[in-house]
Design a protein around this motif. Structure first.
Motif, PDB file in Angstrom:
ATOM      1  N   ARG A  61       1.347  -1.204  -0.504  1.00 28.22           N
ATOM      2  CA  ARG A  61       0.022  -0.175  -0.080  1.00 28.22           C
ATOM      3  C   ARG A  61       0.685   1.124   0.182  1.00 28.22           C
ATOM      4  N   GLU A  62       1.770   0.887   0.661  1.00 24.35           N
ATOM      5  CA  GLU A  62       2.707   2.883   1.168  1.00 24.35           C
ATOM      6  C   GLU A  62       3.557   2.950  -0.406  1.00 24.35           C
ATOM      7  N   THR A  63       3.672   1.614  -0.533  1.00 21.48           N
ATOM      8  CA  THR A  63       5.423   2.125  -1.634  1.00 21.48           C
ATOM      9  C   THR A  63       5.247   1.400  -2.878  1.00 21.48           C
TER      10      THR A  63
END
Length: 99
Positions: A61-63
């Motif tokens: 999700r973040e990267t």
């Protein structure tokens, strides 16, 4: 989390390498497979002719990095092992253990 394996990916999307734990030391393959439903795995993990795991394609999700979420099981394990196959340096993929 600890690294328990190292793999390389071929042009067909299959991974070959080895998995080493306190009870396993095997050459393994992680190969794409046909899915017959939405919850079916994208990959099967084998050592020789023995299947001992399955994998699903995921995106962080973040990267936004792609990785494989694997579940490995063997009679010598007290419980299934959950691991992530992530891309490392120089085309190498690392199998990282978690429970």
């Amino acid at each position: 989390m600890a690294q328990i394996g190292t793999f390389t990916r071929d042009e067909n999307g299959a991974y070959t390498g080895s998995i080493k734990t306190l009870t396993l030391n095997v050459k393994a393959s992680i190969k794409p497979c046909d899915r017959d439903n939405d919850k079916a795995p994208d990959f099967r993990v084998t050592a020789g002719a023995v299947e001992f795991g399955a994998g699903w394609s995921k995106t962080a999700r973040e990267t936004g990095a792609e990785y494989l979420s694997l579940t490995l099981d063997d009679p010598s394990f007290t419980a299934p092992v959950y691991a992530s196959l992530i891309q490392g340096d120089k085309g190498e993929h690392k199998l990282i253990w978690s429970r």
